[in-house]
Motif scaffolding. Structure first.
Motif, PDB file in Angstrom:
ATOM      1  N   LYS A 220       0.810  -1.212   0.000  1.00  0.00           N
ATOM      2  CA  LYS A 220       0.000   0.000   0.000  1.00  0.00           C
ATOM      3  C   LYS A 220       0.851   1.272   0.000  1.00  0.00           C
ATOM      4  N   VAL A 221       0.402   2.253  -0.798  1.00  0.00           N
ATOM      5  CA  VAL A 221       1.008   3.591  -0.761  1.00  0.00           C
ATOM      6  C   VAL A 221      -0.133   4.582  -0.542  1.00  0.00           C
ATOM      7  N   GLU A 222      -0.040   5.330   0.551  1.00  0.00           N
ATOM      8  CA  GLU A 222      -1.106   6.289   0.858  1.00  0.00           C
ATOM      9  C   GLU A 222      -1.005   7.515  -0.036  1.00  0.00           C
ATOM     10  N   LYS A 223      -2.059   8.340   0.014  1.00  0.00           N
ATOM     11  CA  LYS A 223      -2.053   9.556  -0.806  1.00  0.00           C
ATOM     12  C   LYS A 223      -0.938  10.508  -0.354  1.00  0.00           C
ATOM     13  N   GLU A 224      -0.515  11.351  -1.288  1.00  0.00           N
ATOM     14  CA  GLU A 224       0.509  12.372  -1.040  1.00  0.00           C
ATOM     15  C   GLU A 224       1.834  11.767  -0.593  1.00  0.00           C
ATOM     16  N   CYS A 225       2.235  10.741  -1.319  1.00  0.00           N
ATOM     17  CA  CYS A 225       3.546  10.123  -1.100  1.00  0.00           C
ATOM     18  C   CYS A 225       4.273  10.021  -2.435  1.00  0.00           C
ATOM     19  N   LEU A 226       5.583  10.198  -2.383  1.00  0.00           N
ATOM     20  CA  LEU A 226       6.421  10.051  -3.565  1.00  0.00           C
ATOM     21  C   LEU A 226       7.206   8.747  -3.443  1.00  0.00           C
ATOM     22  N   VAL A 227       7.027   7.883  -4.451  1.00  0.00           N
ATOM     23  CA  VAL A 227       7.744   6.604  -4.485  1.00  0.00           C
ATOM     24  C   VAL A 227       8.908   6.759  -5.458  1.00  0.00           C
ATOM     25  N   VAL A 228      10.114   6.454  -5.000  1.00  0.00           N
ATOM     26  CA  VAL A 228      11.290   6.454  -5.884  1.00  0.00           C
ATOM     27  C   VAL A 228      11.684   4.998  -6.098  1.00  0.00           C
ATOM     28  N   PHE A 229      11.777   4.602  -7.358  1.00  0.00           N
ATOM     29  CA  PHE A 229      12.055   3.202  -7.679  1.00  0.00           C
ATOM     30  C   PHE A 229      13.535   2.955  -7.939  1.00  0.00           C
ATOM     31  N   GLU A 230      13.934   1.700  -7.721  1.00  0.00           N
ATOM     32  CA  GLU A 230      15.258   1.249  -8.159  1.00  0.00           C
ATOM     33  C   GLU A 230      15.267   1.228  -9.691  1.00  0.00           C
ATOM     34  N   ASN A 231      16.461   1.273 -10.287  1.00  0.00           N
ATOM     35  CA  ASN A 231      16.518   1.314 -11.745  1.00  0.00           C
ATOM     36  C   ASN A 231      16.250  -0.037 -12.411  1.00  0.00           C
ATOM     37  N   GLU A 232      16.545  -1.141 -11.702  1.00  0.00           N
ATOM     38  CA  GLU A 232      16.300  -2.454 -12.299  1.00  0.00           C
ATOM     39  C   GLU A 232      14.800  -2.671 -12.492  1.00  0.00           C
ATOM     40  N   GLY A 233      14.473  -3.496 -13.474  1.00  0.00           N
ATOM     41  CA  GLY A 233      13.060  -3.777 -13.754  1.00  0.00           C
ATOM     42  C   GLY A 233      12.517  -2.817 -14.792  1.00  0.00           C
ATOM     43  N   GLU A 234      11.474  -3.260 -15.473  1.00  0.00           N
ATOM     44  CA  GLU A 234      10.948  -2.468 -16.584  1.00  0.00           C
ATOM     45  C   GLU A 234       9.465  -2.159 -16.455  1.00  0.00           C
ATOM     46  N   GLN A 235       8.864  -2.539 -15.325  1.00  0.00           N
ATOM     47  CA  GLN A 235       7.433  -2.240 -15.202  1.00  0.00           C
ATOM     48  C   GLN A 235       7.039  -2.008 -13.752  1.00  0.00           C
ATOM     49  N   ILE A 236       5.918  -1.299 -13.603  1.00  0.00           N
ATOM     50  CA  ILE A 236       5.278  -1.179 -12.294  1.00  0.00           C
ATOM     51  C   ILE A 236       3.795  -1.471 -12.478  1.00  0.00           C
ATOM     52  N   THR A 237       3.226  -2.171 -11.510  1.00  0.00           N
ATOM     53  CA  THR A 237       1.800  -2.489 -11.572  1.00  0.00           C
ATOM     54  C   THR A 237       1.093  -1.755 -10.445  1.00  0.00           C
ATOM     55  N   VAL A 238       0.149  -0.898 -10.847  1.00  0.00           N
ATOM     56  CA  VAL A 238      -0.637  -0.111  -9.888  1.00  0.00           C
ATOM     57  C   VAL A 238      -2.005  -0.768  -9.747  1.00  0.00           C
ATOM     58  N   GLU A 239      -2.381  -1.075  -8.501  1.00  0.00           N
ATOM     59  CA  GLU A 239      -3.710  -1.639  -8.225  1.00  0.00           C
ATOM     60  C   GLU A 239      -4.475  -0.656  -7.350  1.00  0.00           C
ATOM     61  N   THR A 240      -5.752  -0.491  -7.655  1.00  0.00           N
ATOM     62  CA  THR A 240      -6.570   0.455  -6.887  1.00  0.00           C
ATOM     63  C   THR A 240      -7.837  -0.230  -6.399  1.00  0.00           C
ATOM     64  N   SER A 241      -8.349   0.256  -5.266  1.00  0.00           N
ATOM     65  CA  SER A 241      -9.628  -0.275  -4.763  1.00  0.00           C
ATOM     66  C   SER A 241     -10.635   0.867  -4.579  1.00  0.00           C
ATOM     67  N   GLU A 242     -10.196   2.088  -4.936  1.00  0.00           N
ATOM     68  CA  GLU A 242     -11.043   3.272  -4.770  1.00  0.00           C
ATOM     69  C   GLU A 242     -10.633   4.289  -5.820  1.00  0.00           C
ATOM     70  N   GLU A 243     -11.358   5.397  -5.857  1.00  0.00           N
ATOM     71  CA  GLU A 243     -10.952   6.483  -6.761  1.00  0.00           C
ATOM     72  C   GLU A 243      -9.564   6.965  -6.365  1.00  0.00           C
ATOM     73  N   ALA A 244      -8.714   7.148  -7.343  1.00  0.00           N
ATOM     74  CA  ALA A 244      -7.339   7.572  -7.049  1.00  0.00           C
ATOM     75  C   ALA A 244      -6.756   8.262  -8.262  1.00  0.00           C
ATOM     76  N   SER A 245      -5.765   9.112  -8.033  1.00  0.00           N
ATOM     77  CA  SER A 245      -5.003   9.662  -9.158  1.00  0.00           C
ATOM     78  C   SER A 245      -3.532   9.737  -8.771  1.00  0.00           C
ATOM     79  N   PHE A 246      -2.674   9.569  -9.765  1.00  0.00           N
ATOM     80  CA  PHE A 246      -1.233   9.484  -9.511  1.00  0.00           C
ATOM     81  C   PHE A 246      -0.471   9.915 -10.756  1.00  0.00           C
ATOM     82  N   LEU A 247       0.762  10.315 -10.534  1.00  0.00           N
ATOM     83  CA  LEU A 247       1.659  10.708 -11.626  1.00  0.00           C
ATOM     84  C   LEU A 247       2.813   9.723 -11.695  1.00  0.00           C
ATOM     85  N   ILE A 248       3.104   9.230 -12.894  1.00  0.00           N
ATOM     86  CA  ILE A 248       4.302   8.420 -13.118  1.00  0.00           C
ATOM     87  C   ILE A 248       5.306   9.310 -13.831  1.00  0.00           C
ATOM     88  N   LEU A 249       6.455   9.486 -13.195  1.00  0.00           N
ATOM     89  CA  LEU A 249       7.475  10.441 -13.658  1.00  0.00           C
ATOM     90  C   LEU A 249       8.754   9.670 -13.942  1.00  0.00           C
TER      91      LEU A 249
END
Length: 290
Positions: A220-249
């Motif tokens: 789980k990632v709560e609202k108003e959090c910035l996730v910084v990823f490791e460089n390895e890997g080529e995908q991220i999977t976002v799952e939602t159970s409610e209305e949500a919005s997010f930016l992938i940068l």
């Protein structure tokens, strides 16, 4: 083979005072100065005086040089004016992209209609560094209306992602950036999932604007959090159970030394002093708001 990116750091926003305006900041922090080419991420909610003039509210004229301040309008309307003569109201769901280049002065006000309706502005502002070779180019303002932004739909039709900049599959964003970027703005209607394919050689972050999400392989990632990823890997999977919005940068690192002084981001102290001098001498133009 599973190639989900692992989470390197999770940064909840913290409150700062920006010249009397309360802002939530996720980047920079004491631990994470920048995620090249991303320099800063602010999330603001501004209320205005109902009987005041819009032109006297919001954020008044100020200069920039050497990077792109980019504004995502979450709610409300932001009126951009600059010293190059650009004058544009961006509405909810739209993006204002300004490459400051050699120097520009702009203001970020509410629209008069917004003030009259006693509504508020909510926005995310992102600062993206420019390569040294492009820092002194002519400034450029880009605006794409909501209906002109390419869309990517999840298989379950529950998550819609706006392609702001970069290539995704066969689609290309309408914004022309100064370096290699992929920026997506995802909105979930409810329960859904979407796997995003991301370039191998990019630094990647995700910011949760509204609602909470679940990142596959992390949790789980709560609202108003910035996730910084490791460089390895080529995908991220976002799952939602409610209305949500997010930016992938996601952006290819520029790998150059940067020096920031207030609204200027350059490669040396000398260039910062030159920027300050040029601004004081009026070389970044004059903004007369009308």
């Amino acid at each position: 083979m599973e190639s989900n990116k692992k989470v390197k750091t999770l940064i909840p926003v913290f409150n700062i005072d920006m010249g009397g305006i309360p802002i939530k900041q996720a980047l920079p922090t004491t631990k994470v100065n920048q995620v090249d080419p991303f320099l800063l991420l602010h999330h603001g909610k501004l209320k205005y005086r109902k009987n005041g003039k819009a032109i006297h509210q919001g954020i008044g004229p100020h200069p920039h040089r050497g990077f792109s301040p980019v504004t995502f309008i979450i709610e409300g309307e932001i009126h951009h004016r600059d010293s190059r003569g650009n004058n544009q109201i961006a509405k909810k769901g739209e993006v204002q992209w300004m490459h400051a280049g050699s120097g520009i002065i702009h203001s970020e006000r509410p629209s008069q209609a917004l003030v009259d309706q006693n509504e508020y502005n909510e926005f995310v502002q992102l600062w993206i560094n420019s390569p040294a070779a492009k820092k002194m180019q002519q400034p450029k303002y880009q605006f794409i209306s909501e209906e002109d932004i390419p869309l990517i739909l999840s298989e379950d039709n529950q998550i819609i992602s706006k392609l702001i900049v970069g290539m995704y599959g066969a689609q290309k964003g309408k914004i022309t950036p100064e370096s290699e970027l992929l920026i997506l703005w995802g909105t979930a209607k409810g329960s859904g999932a979407m796997t995003y394919e991301l370039p191998k050689d990019h630094n990647t972050m995700l910011y949760t604007v509204k609602g909470e999400i679940n990142l596959k392989g992390y949790g789980k990632v709560e609202k108003e959090c910035l996730v910084v990823f490791e460089n390895e890997g080529e995908q991220i999977t976002v799952e939602t159970s409610e209305e949500a919005s997010f930016l992938i940068l996601s952006g290819k690192p520029i790998n150059e030394k940067t020096i920031q002084h207030g609204p200027f981001v350059m490669n040396s102290e000398t260039q910062i002093l030159e920027a300050m001098r040029d601004y004081q001498m009026g070389k970044m133009g004059i903004l007369i708001e009308e």
